[in-house]
Scaffold this motif. Structure first.
Motif, PDB file in Angstrom:
ATOM      1  N   THR B  75       1.208  -1.675  -0.406  1.00 51.72           N
ATOM      2  CA  THR B  75       0.200   0.108  -0.216  1.00 51.72           C
ATOM      3  C   THR B  75       1.057   0.961  -0.471  1.00 51.72           C
ATOM      4  OG1 THR B  75      -0.256  -0.046   2.519  1.00 51.72           O
ATOM      5  CG2 THR B  75      -1.574  -1.346   1.362  1.00 51.72           C
ATOM      6  N   ASN B  78      -0.289   5.003   1.300  1.00 52.02           N
ATOM      7  CA  ASN B  78      -1.803   5.348   0.989  1.00 52.02           C
ATOM      8  C   ASN B  78      -2.335   4.672   0.994  1.00 52.02           C
ATOM      9  OD1 ASN B  78      -3.436   6.886   0.116  1.00 52.02           O
ATOM     10  ND2 ASN B  78      -1.754   7.381  -1.811  1.00 52.02           N
ATOM     11  N   ASP B  81      -5.751   5.086  -1.773  1.00 56.47           N
ATOM     12  CA  ASP B  81      -5.488   3.717  -2.769  1.00 56.47           C
ATOM     13  C   ASP B  81      -5.465   2.402  -2.176  1.00 56.47           C
ATOM     14  OD1 ASP B  81      -3.908   5.505  -4.379  1.00 56.47           O
ATOM     15  OD2 ASP B  81      -1.904   5.277  -4.228  1.00 56.47           O
ATOM     16  N   ASN B  85      -8.270   0.381  -4.265  1.00 56.30           N
ATOM     17  CA  ASN B  85      -7.392  -0.750  -4.813  1.00 56.30           C
ATOM     18  C   ASN B  85      -7.624  -2.131  -4.006  1.00 56.30           C
ATOM     19  OD1 ASN B  85      -6.671   1.108  -7.193  1.00 56.30           O
ATOM     20  ND2 ASN B  85      -4.711   1.751  -5.882  1.00 56.30           N
TER      21      ASN B  85
END
Lengths: 149, 204
Positions: B75, B78, B81, B85
């Motif tokens: 990751t 972040n 994200d 995601n």
């Protein structure tokens, strides 16, 4: 690479079959639960009762002791006016005008059901009760009131 | 967590339905009311027992799997994200897979109870089905699907992701934390949904 594509297609296909079968099973289950048979026509009858004595939706409807359908909806209209919508799902039973509708109970405090008595001498000219007509039913017998005396 | 969970869901549904049937029949026979077994078992399975056993168990499995995946996924620190995601695709996958799985669980559990009813000499399969048909209302089916499709998968993915982000860096401990969170939040959410759905039937 080709092997990987093929295994992806098989995985996607099996997922599709898995989901489709689940949806079919669920729809079939719901149709059974709601007594909905899409492949043959059924008769709907609106009966007005003065008192339904606790009859509720999904209660059974009998003709000569044979399960003929279910109660689809119970709607209170006004004082002593309760509209009960019946759905006849038995493929061989058609309820004509002149039939009598009673609400009975299994035992003193048992579940309520609708009992239909067909006319004594069926006449070929007697039409089936249609969806738009409201026929009068006989109010529920309430033996529990007798026990209170 | 998709079709491979079918065996788990099916087996759970079968054994839970038989256990519930035995317990209900034992009590109902005392009052000569075993004809009501179909009604009580079907309503019980739909409203509470199914969601709290089969449903939460499958969602705990999902949470454990997600927490382990989350721990190893990159990751780069972040969290936006990570949410975009990692969490979102898994939430959508859980949402879409829960629908067929809970449908199978429902049908298999119900059919098992109906087929076992005559074995316990309570009633015939037809009597069981008739009794169930009269008892089950639209609200019961809605309750089952709200709990198992809308609420529990969300909690499972949330618990798995939170454990992965905040938990210790051991996969076993992270999975255990995710499972615990799923069960705890699932029980609370179950009470909340039940209260919302049946509030108007509370005795006044």
């Amino acid at each position: 690479m080709e092997e990987s594509n093929r295994s992806n297609i098989v995985a996607d296909g099996s997922l599709g079959i898995f989901t489709t079968v689940a949806i079919i099973l669920l729809l079939w289950g719901l149709c059974w639960l709601k007594n909905y048979y899409p492949f043959y026509s059924k008769q709907h009858i609106n009966v007005m009762f003065g008192n339904v004595g606790g009859l509720h939706a999904s209660a059974l409807v009998f003709v000569d002791g044979i399960k003929a359908g279910t109660v689809e909806k119970v709607t209170w209209k006004s004082n002593n006016q309760v509209l009960v919508r019946l759905r006849i799902t038995h493929p061989d039973i058609i309820i004509p005008f002149g039939a009598r509708f009673n609400i009975l109970a299994n035992g003193i405090i048992g579940a309520r059901y609708v009992d239909i008595t067909l006319p004594e001498q069926p006449d070929a000219t007697q039409k089936p009760i249609d969806d738009t007509t409201i026929v009068q039913g006989e109010s529920a017998l309430r033996p529990e009131l007798g026990l209170c005396i | 967590m998709g079709p491979s969970s079918f065996y788990f869901v099916s087996l759970s549904a079968v054994v839970v339905a038989i256990s519930l049937l035995i317990q209900c029949v034992v009590e109902l026979q005392k009052y000569k009311m075993h004809d009501l077994a179909g009604a009580i078992i079907s309503v019980g399975l739909l409203r509470e027992v199914g969601p709290l056993t089969v449903g939460l168990a499958w969602n705990a499995k999902v949470a454990a799997r997600i927490s382990e995946e989350g721990l190893t996924s990159s990751t780069n620190g972040n969290r936006l994200d990570f949410a975009r995601n990692f969490i979102l695709p898994r939430y959508l996958a859980a949402l879409f897979m829960s629908f067929p799985l809970v449908s199978y669980g429902l049908v298999i559990g119900f059919v098992t109870a109906a087929l076992f009813a005559p074995v316990l000499s309570v009633s015939t399969t037809n009597d069981f089905l008739d009794s169930a048909q009269r008892a089950i209302q639209n609200k019961d089916i809605a309750t089952y699907f709200i709990k198992l499709v809308l609420v529990f998968p969300f909690l499972a993915v949330f618990a798995g992701s939170v454990s992965a982000i905040t938990g210790e860096k051991s996969p076993a401990r992270v999975a255990a934390q995710a499972v615990t969170m799923t069960f705890a939040s699932g029980f609370v959410a179950n009470l909340f949904v039940t209260t919302m759905m049946y509030y108007k039937y509370f005795p006044r």
